[in-house]
Scaffold this motif. Structure first.
Motif, PDB file in Angstrom:
ATOM      1  N   LEU A  10      44.743  47.375  21.468  1.00 30.04           N
ATOM      2  CA  LEU A  10      45.060  48.796  21.424  1.00 30.04           C
ATOM      3  C   LEU A  10      44.875  49.301  19.996  1.00 30.04           C
ATOM      4  N   ASN A  11      44.339  50.486  19.855  1.00 22.46           N
ATOM      5  CA  ASN A  11      44.144  51.072  18.529  1.00 22.46           C
ATOM      6  C   ASN A  11      45.493  51.409  17.900  1.00 22.46           C
ATOM      7  N   ASP A  12      45.502  51.535  16.572  1.00 22.82           N
ATOM      8  CA  ASP A  12      46.715  51.919  15.852  1.00 22.82           C
ATOM      9  C   ASP A  12      47.285  53.196  16.456  1.00 22.82           C
ATOM     10  N   GLY A  13      48.594  53.214  16.656  1.00 22.12           N
ATOM     11  CA  GLY A  13      49.272  54.405  17.147  1.00 22.12           C
ATOM     12  C   GLY A  13      49.191  54.611  18.657  1.00 22.12           C
ATOM     13  N   VAL A  14      48.527  53.716  19.375  1.00 23.29           N
ATOM     14  CA  VAL A  14      48.401  53.844  20.834  1.00 23.29           C
ATOM     15  C   VAL A  14      49.366  52.864  21.492  1.00 23.29           C
ATOM     16  N   ASP A  15      50.237  53.375  22.353  1.00 25.00           N
ATOM     17  CA  ASP A  15      51.121  52.482  23.091  1.00 25.00           C
ATOM     18  C   ASP A  15      50.525  52.203  24.465  1.00 25.00           C
ATOM     19  N   TYR A  16      51.064  51.180  25.130  1.00 25.11           N
ATOM     20  CA  TYR A  16      50.503  50.771  26.414  1.00 25.11           C
ATOM     21  C   TYR A  16      50.615  51.888  27.459  1.00 25.11           C
ATOM     22  N   ALA A  17      51.698  52.644  27.468  1.00 27.36           N
ATOM     23  CA  ALA A  17      51.869  53.716  28.459  1.00 27.36           C
ATOM     24  C   ALA A  17      50.745  54.743  28.352  1.00 27.36           C
ATOM     25  N   THR A  35      41.744  43.272  44.151  1.00 25.48           N
ATOM     26  CA  THR A  35      42.945  43.730  44.838  1.00 25.48           C
ATOM     27  C   THR A  35      44.230  43.467  44.063  1.00 25.48           C
ATOM     28  N   ARG A  36      44.152  42.642  43.040  1.00 24.35           N
ATOM     29  CA  ARG A  36      45.341  42.343  42.233  1.00 24.35           C
ATOM     30  C   ARG A  36      44.909  42.239  40.779  1.00 24.35           C
ATOM     31  N   VAL A  37      45.434  43.131  39.938  1.00 22.79           N
ATOM     32  CA  VAL A  37      45.085  43.152  38.519  1.00 22.79           C
ATOM     33  C   VAL A  37      46.372  43.043  37.711  1.00 22.79           C
ATOM     34  N   LEU A  38      46.406  42.050  36.822  1.00 29.47           N
ATOM     35  CA  LEU A  38      47.555  41.834  35.953  1.00 29.47           C
ATOM     36  C   LEU A  38      47.189  42.271  34.543  1.00 29.47           C
ATOM     37  N   SER A  39      48.061  43.042  33.925  1.00 30.56           N
ATOM     38  CA  SER A  39      47.879  43.426  32.526  1.00 30.56           C
ATOM     39  C   SER A  39      49.064  42.887  31.742  1.00 30.56           C
ATOM     40  N   ALA A  40      48.791  42.346  30.563  1.00 29.06           N
ATOM     41  CA  ALA A  40      49.851  41.721  29.767  1.00 29.06           C
ATOM     42  C   ALA A  40      49.644  42.009  28.291  1.00 29.06           C
ATOM     43  N   LEU A  41      50.741  42.175  27.588  1.00 29.87           N
ATOM     44  CA  LEU A  41      50.709  42.335  26.136  1.00 29.87           C
ATOM     45  C   LEU A  41      51.166  41.033  25.488  1.00 29.87           C
ATOM     46  N   PHE A  50      45.718  41.847  27.445  1.00 31.30           N
ATOM     47  CA  PHE A  50      44.915  40.942  28.269  1.00 31.30           C
ATOM     48  C   PHE A  50      45.015  41.412  29.710  1.00 31.30           C
ATOM     49  N   THR A  51      43.873  41.543  30.371  1.00 29.03           N
ATOM     50  CA  THR A  51      43.830  41.981  31.756  1.00 29.03           C
ATOM     51  C   THR A  51      43.140  40.908  32.583  1.00 29.03           C
ATOM     52  N   LEU A  52      43.732  40.587  33.726  1.00 29.28           N
ATOM     53  CA  LEU A  52      43.196  39.572  34.616  1.00 29.28           C
ATOM     54  C   LEU A  52      43.132  40.152  36.022  1.00 29.28           C
ATOM     55  N   ALA A  53      41.929  40.206  36.584  1.00 28.89           N
ATOM     56  CA  ALA A  53      41.749  40.688  37.956  1.00 28.89           C
ATOM     57  C   ALA A  53      41.498  39.492  38.853  1.00 28.89           C
ATOM     58  N   LEU A  54      42.293  39.372  39.906  1.00 25.43           N
ATOM     59  CA  LEU A  54      42.082  38.327  40.899  1.00 25.43           C
ATOM     60  C   LEU A  54      41.143  38.891  41.966  1.00 25.43           C
ATOM     61  N   ILE A  55      40.080  38.177  42.222  1.00 28.35           N
ATOM     62  CA  ILE A  55      39.041  38.632  43.146  1.00 28.35           C
ATOM     63  C   ILE A  55      38.940  37.574  44.240  1.00 28.35           C
ATOM     64  N   GLU A  56      39.679  37.798  45.319  1.00 26.92           N
ATOM     65  CA  GLU A  56      39.870  36.742  46.307  1.00 26.92           C
ATOM     66  C   GLU A  56      38.810  36.693  47.403  1.00 26.92           C
ATOM     67  N   ASN A  57      38.134  37.764  47.694  1.00 29.19           N
ATOM     68  CA  ASN A  57      37.195  37.783  48.819  1.00 29.19           C
ATOM     69  C   ASN A  57      35.782  38.115  48.376  1.00 29.19           C
ATOM     70  N   ALA A  58      35.303  37.405  47.370  1.00 34.23           N
ATOM     71  CA  ALA A  58      33.948  37.641  46.877  1.00 34.23           C
ATOM     72  C   ALA A  58      33.373  36.338  46.335  1.00 34.23           C
ATOM     73  N   GLU A  59      32.098  36.269  46.365  1.00 32.66           N
ATOM     74  CA  GLU A  59      31.351  35.144  45.811  1.00 32.66           C
ATOM     75  C   GLU A  59      30.583  35.639  44.593  1.00 32.66           C
ATOM     76  N   PRO A  60      30.179  34.745  43.688  1.00 32.31           N
ATOM     77  CA  PRO A  60      29.406  35.188  42.522  1.00 32.31           C
ATOM     78  C   PRO A  60      28.188  36.044  42.892  1.00 32.31           C
TER      79      PRO A  60
END
Length: 108
Positions: A10-17, A35-41, A50-60
């Motif tokens: 995040l840039n200086d002065g920017v909060d997560y909200a 269908t499920r995205v996790l965001s973490a500080l 850090f953002t993690l998207a779980l992609i359960e019904n797809a192939e490469p």
């Protein structure tokens, strides 16, 4: 299962909200496999996101098809957040090869 991982700052002065308000997609696409995205500080550095998207019904092989479908939405979202966050230091899709519960014994 696939996972999409992105790390950025995040840039200086920017909060997560503030970032989250701009990050939320303005449109959804039926069948979007994220269908499920996790965001973490980072606990030690709350500007590191850090953002993690779980992609359960797809192939490469499916990635180009759904990336084309969501591209206009992602472009608009990028325009809203580009002044709030730095460029990603990690931005990749991985194929899950194992899933373990480390609170339980692992048997081979």
């Amino acid at each position: 299962m696939l996972i999409a991982a992105m790390s950025r700052r995040l840039n200086d002065g920017v909060d997560y909200a503030t970032f989250r308000k701009a990050w939320i997609p303005d449109e959804t696409v039926p069948g979007d496999p994220r269908t499920r995205v996790l965001s973490a500080l980072n606990i030690d550095d709350p500007r590191e996101l850090f953002t993690l998207a779980l992609i359960e019904n797809a192939e490469p092989a499916d990635i180009p098809v759904w990336m084309d479908r969501i591209a206009p939405i992602e472009k608009r979202r990028y325009e809203r957040i580009k002044h709030l966050v730095g460029e990603p230091t990690l931005n990749a899709v991985y194929q899950v090869i194992t899933e373990d519960d480390l609170s339980q014994p692992i048997t081979e």
